[in-house]
Scaffold this active site. Structure first.
Site, mmCIF file in Angstrom:
data_model
loop_
_atom_site.group_PDB
_atom_site.id
_atom_site.type_symbol
_atom_site.label_atom_id
_atom_site.label_comp_id
_atom_site.label_asym_id
_atom_site.label_seq_id
_atom_site.Cartn_x
_atom_site.Cartn_y
_atom_site.Cartn_z
ATOM 1 N N LYS A 24 0.760 -1.330 -0.034
ATOM 2 C CA LYS A 24 -0.052 -0.119 0.150
ATOM 3 C C LYS A 24 0.722 1.351 -0.037
ATOM 4 C CE LYS A 24 -1.734 1.584 4.032
ATOM 5 N NZ LYS A 24 -1.503 3.125 4.485
ATOM 6 N N ASN A 25 1.846 1.453 0.901
ATOM 7 C CA ASN A 25 2.908 2.418 1.146
ATOM 8 C C ASN A 25 3.573 2.900 -0.167
ATOM 9 O OD1 ASN A 25 1.167 3.019 3.656
ATOM 10 N ND2 ASN A 25 3.008 2.537 4.651
ATOM 11 N N CYS A 118 -4.728 13.030 13.182
ATOM 12 C CA CYS A 118 -5.465 11.745 13.040
ATOM 13 C C CYS A 118 -4.965 11.025 14.412
ATOM 14 C CB CYS A 118 -5.274 11.175 11.685
ATOM 15 S SG CYS A 118 -3.271 10.447 11.711
ATOM 16 N N ARG A 123 0.868 14.898 12.951
ATOM 17 C CA ARG A 123 1.252 14.558 11.694
ATOM 18 C C ARG A 123 1.189 15.981 10.777
ATOM 19 N NH1 ARG A 123 -0.836 8.960 9.486
ATOM 20 N NH2 ARG A 123 0.884 8.989 8.413
ATOM 21 N N PRO A 124 2.113 16.834 11.234
ATOM 22 C CA PRO A 124 2.032 18.036 10.308
ATOM 23 C C PRO A 124 2.589 17.710 8.940
ATOM 24 C CG PRO A 124 3.827 18.247 12.138
ATOM 25 C CD PRO A 124 2.812 17.233 12.282
ATOM 26 N N VAL A 125 2.619 18.731 8.194
ATOM 27 C CA VAL A 125 3.281 18.570 6.652
ATOM 28 C C VAL A 125 4.298 19.777 6.644
ATOM 29 C CG1 VAL A 125 1.509 17.124 5.417
ATOM 30 C CG2 VAL A 125 1.426 19.732 5.597
ATOM 31 N N ASP A 126 4.710 20.458 7.448
ATOM 32 C CA ASP A 126 5.685 21.424 7.486
ATOM 33 C C ASP A 126 6.920 21.065 6.638
ATOM 34 O OD1 ASP A 126 6.146 19.810 9.777
ATOM 35 O OD2 ASP A 126 7.660 21.158 10.220
ATOM 36 N N LEU A 127 7.641 19.859 6.767
ATOM 37 C CA LEU A 127 8.644 19.545 5.838
ATOM 38 C C LEU A 127 8.326 19.469 4.463
ATOM 39 C CD1 LEU A 127 10.551 16.602 7.857
ATOM 40 C CD2 LEU A 127 10.582 19.259 8.222
ATOM 41 N N ASP A 308 4.789 0.806 11.946
ATOM 42 C CA ASP A 308 3.642 0.255 11.186
ATOM 43 C C ASP A 308 3.605 -1.401 11.795
ATOM 44 O OD1 ASP A 308 3.234 2.507 10.241
ATOM 45 O OD2 ASP A 308 3.565 1.949 8.061
ATOM 46 N N ARG A 400 -8.658 -0.475 4.549
ATOM 47 C CA ARG A 400 -7.446 0.651 3.863
ATOM 48 C C ARG A 400 -6.316 0.042 3.655
ATOM 49 N NH1 ARG A 400 -5.473 4.689 7.575
ATOM 50 N NH2 ARG A 400 -4.228 4.874 5.846
HETATM 51 C C1 LIG Z 1 1.270 6.387 3.179
HETATM 52 C C2 LIG Z 1 2.489 5.943 3.930
HETATM 53 O O1 LIG Z 1 3.598 5.774 3.215
HETATM 54 N N1 LIG Z 1 2.384 6.174 5.256
HETATM 55 C C3 LIG Z 1 3.570 5.831 5.929
HETATM 56 C C4 LIG Z 1 4.530 7.202 6.105
HETATM 57 O O2 LIG Z 1 3.650 7.993 6.633
HETATM 58 P P1 LIG Z 1 4.222 9.364 6.663
HETATM 59 O O3 LIG Z 1 4.881 9.836 5.504
HETATM 60 O O4 LIG Z 1 2.899 10.393 7.041
HETATM 61 O O5 LIG Z 1 5.139 9.611 7.909
HETATM 62 P P2 LIG Z 1 6.766 10.493 7.992
HETATM 63 O O6 LIG Z 1 7.759 9.718 7.923
HETATM 64 O O7 LIG Z 1 6.389 11.639 7.160
HETATM 65 O O8 LIG Z 1 6.174 10.936 9.537
HETATM 66 C C5 LIG Z 1 7.486 10.777 10.567
HETATM 67 C C6 LIG Z 1 7.301 11.691 11.592
HETATM 68 O O9 LIG Z 1 7.500 13.086 11.195
HETATM 69 C C7 LIG Z 1 6.370 14.093 11.211
HETATM 70 N N2 LIG Z 1 6.508 14.792 10.189
HETATM 71 C C8 LIG Z 1 6.224 14.367 9.057
HETATM 72 C C9 LIG Z 1 6.240 15.461 8.094
HETATM 73 C C10 LIG Z 1 6.167 16.561 8.203
HETATM 74 O O10 LIG Z 1 6.369 17.470 7.472
HETATM 75 N N3 LIG Z 1 6.484 17.255 9.566
HETATM 76 C C11 LIG Z 1 6.431 16.383 10.576
HETATM 77 O O11 LIG Z 1 6.766 16.670 11.767
HETATM 78 C C12 LIG Z 1 5.144 13.022 11.761
HETATM 79 O O12 LIG Z 1 4.352 13.612 12.547
HETATM 80 C C13 LIG Z 1 5.788 11.836 12.256
HETATM 81 O O13 LIG Z 1 5.949 12.018 13.692
HETATM 82 O O14 LIG Z 1 5.638 6.588 6.983
HETATM 83 C C14 LIG Z 1 5.257 6.348 8.447
HETATM 84 C C15 LIG Z 1 6.702 6.340 9.216
HETATM 85 O O15 LIG Z 1 7.304 5.257 8.545
HETATM 86 C C16 LIG Z 1 4.147 5.359 8.393
HETATM 87 O O16 LIG Z 1 3.825 5.083 9.685
HETATM 88 C C17 LIG Z 1 3.070 5.434 7.429
HETATM 89 O O17 LIG Z 1 2.461 4.263 7.387
HETATM 90 C C1 LIG Z 2 -0.165 4.862 9.214
HETATM 91 C C2 LIG Z 2 -0.406 4.549 8.024
HETATM 92 O O1 LIG Z 2 -0.861 4.948 6.771
HETATM 93 P P1 LIG Z 2 -1.138 6.493 6.649
HETATM 94 O O2 LIG Z 2 0.226 7.048 6.673
HETATM 95 O O3 LIG Z 2 -1.644 6.207 5.250
HETATM 96 O O4 LIG Z 2 -2.246 6.857 7.691
HETATM 97 C C3 LIG Z 2 -0.180 2.794 7.839
HETATM 98 O O5 LIG Z 2 0.162 2.537 6.712
HETATM 99 O O6 LIG Z 2 0.245 2.263 8.904
#
Ligand SMILES: CC(=O)N[C@H]1[C@@H](OP(=O)(O)OP(=O)(O)OC[C@H]2O[C@@H](n3ccc(=O)[nH]c3=O)[C@H](O)[C@@H]2O)O[C@H](CO)[C@@H](O)[C@@H]1O
Ligand SMILES: C=C(OP(=O)(O)O)C(=O)O
Length: 421
Positions: A24-25, A118, A123-127, A308, A400
């Site tokens: 999925k990922n 969630c 889970r911010p997207v600042d990066l 995960d 999912r």
């Molecule tokens: C769809 C997908 O592939 N999901 C995976 C992806 O989620 P996802 O890509 O959301 O996870 P990230 O590796 O980005 O997150 C890691 C950490 O960084 C933080 N963060 C991230 C981005 C940002 O802009 N700012 C920030 O603070 C997040 O809140 C978290 O605490 O990787 C995670 C970590 O292996 C997995 O658990 C998820 O299953």
């Molecule tokens: C957290 C997961 O997915 P998502 O990043 O799509 O929420 C996951 O696959 O366990």
């Protein structure tokens, strides 16, 4: 849709084989990559999951043409006629934010709803946003939407992530592939799903050095071509079923698994006493007779132990001999399964980011529910080890990320069925 639930009657051993689906990922960013080219991107080994349907629906409303067959999809984005990713889709699936990089790179603008918090953390997207800004995009937040504009296109930049982010690495890797000039991604994520995305981009004509390392150098192209790419097998699904065997006992071959993407997990499983051996078709997992033993584990970015699989490992540790300390370092709120496992007789105490699990001889069946995907599957695993009946409610989370979970587990002898109200 009728409310569905899964009923499990433990506790018997598992024997036979389970086929592993596409990841999925890996599939989610690969679908977003379909927005980068006006030619056809064909993806094989596509898992059949709710999230895949949502992601295809999202890119379709941006203008992609979708032809879906069994386990495969052809994506043709000849034109993009809408650069807005609406709240209604993004709120269902955070990975929707992965359309941001491709849209800005190809169209010079995008409006993507902020995914919001969630169950597992803020889970911010600042990066993601800072990276795009470094590449010359202007970012504004308007009415809950990120509005990114780069009328003259994105420019290569040096981006050093302060910590590892899978999603930010993916978004910026895609954006950089169509940017003007060279981009350096430093402290990039090295997950196998990143390598899969990079390999697909290479097949589309991108120029990327350092794939699989923490420093990727991307020389942007004006145009990327179509390609055909087969999605890698799901290492999280593999690890989940390996732990199911650890929990229930027995011997199962996970067909299609790639043990080389699970080295950190296999090392932990071996330490608990679950035997894992690579086979020509995947890997073989076995636990006979004795109880597993408790081991301390900390979640880490790849190649460390994946967050995960943390909830599933906790279930394995819940019936182990001795205690285990499980520390979650990636997400700040990923112990939602603990109170539900406690209702099944598990002995778990959470102190901040660590959970102390004291193994018990037997779990007991109970009605349970979970608020996220991996927590939900952990309750299914707990049901396999429990005496009596476990009913897992709210299983839309499972859909999912786990393809045909009840069928796969019942084929190896689990007493599990899916019921609709
Ligand atoms: C769809 C997908 O592939 N999901 C995976 C992806 O989620 P996802 O890509 O959301 O996870 P990230 O590796 O980005 O997150 C890691 C950490 O960084 C933080 N963060 C991230 C981005 C940002 O802009 N700012 C920030 O603070 C997040 O809140 C978290 O605490 O990787 C995670 C970590 O292996 C997995 O658990 C998820 O299953
Ligand atoms: C957290 C997961 O997915 P998502 O990043 O799509 O929420 C996951 O696959 O366990």
């Amino acid at each position: 849709m009728a409310l569905q639930r899964i009923v499990i009657r433990g506790a018997g051993e598992l024997r036979g084989e389970i086929p592993i689906s596409g990841a999925k990922n890996a599939a989610l960013p690969l679908i977003a990559a379909g927005l980068l080219t006006d030619q056809t991107l064909t993806l094989d080994n596509l898992p059949e999951l709710a999230d895949i349907g949502s992601m295809l629906g999202l890119i379709e409303q941006h203008g992609a043409g979708i032809v879906r067959g069994p386990r495969h999809v052809e994506i043709t984005t000849a034109r993009i006629d809408n650069t807005t990713a609406p709240y209604d889709i993004v709120r269902k699936m955070r990975a929707s934010v992965l359309v941001l990089g491709p849209l800005v790179a190809r169209m010079g603008e995008a409006k993507v709803s902020l995914p919001g918090g969630c169950a597992i953390g803020t889970r911010p997207v600042d990066l993601h946003l800072k990276g795009l800004e470094a590449m010359g995009a202007k970012i504004e937040l308007v009415d809950g939407y990120v509005h990114a504009t780069a009328p003259k296109g994105l420019k290569g930049a040096t981006i050093r992530f302060p910590f590892v982010s899978v999603g930010a690495t993916e978004n910026l890797l895609m954006a950089a592939s169509l940017a003007d000039g060279e981009t350096i991604l430093d402290n990039a994520a090295r997950e196998p799903e990143i390598i899969d995305l990079a390999n697909c981009l290479l097949a589309m004509g991108a120029e990327i050095e350092g794939v699989g390392t923490e420093r990727m150098v991307i020389r942007g192209k004006k145009w990327l071509r179509g390609a055909r790419y087969s999605i890698l097998p799901d290492r999280i699904e593999t690890g989940t079923y390996a732990m199911a065997v650890g929990v229930a006992g027995g011997a199962v071959e996970l067909v299609g698994a790639r043990p080389e993407t699970l080295e950190g997990v296999i090392e932990v499983l071996n330490r608990t006493g679950v035997e894992v051996t690579p086979t020509p078709r995947g890997m073989f997992v076995k636990r006979n007779g004795s109880r597993v033993v408790g081991v301390d584990v900390m979640t880490q970015p790849y190649p460390g132990f994946p967050t995960d699989l943390q909830a599933q490992l906790m279930v394995l540790m819940a019936t182990a001999e001795g205690a285990a300390m499980i520390t979650e370092t990636i997400f700040e709120n990923r112990f939602m399964h603990v109170p539900e496992l406690a209702r099944m007789g598990a002995n778990v105490t959470v102190h901040g980011a660590s959970a102390l699990v004291r193994g018990v001889k037997r779990l007991k069946g109970a009605p349970v529910m979970a608020t996220d995907l991996r927590a939900s599957i952990s309750l299914v695993l707990a049901g396999l080890a429990a005496e009596g009946e476990t009913v897992v409610n709210r299983i839309y989370h499972l859909d999912r990320g786990y393809e045909r979970v009840a069928e796969k587990l019942s084929a190896v002898g689990a007493k599990i069925e899916r019921l609709a109200d």
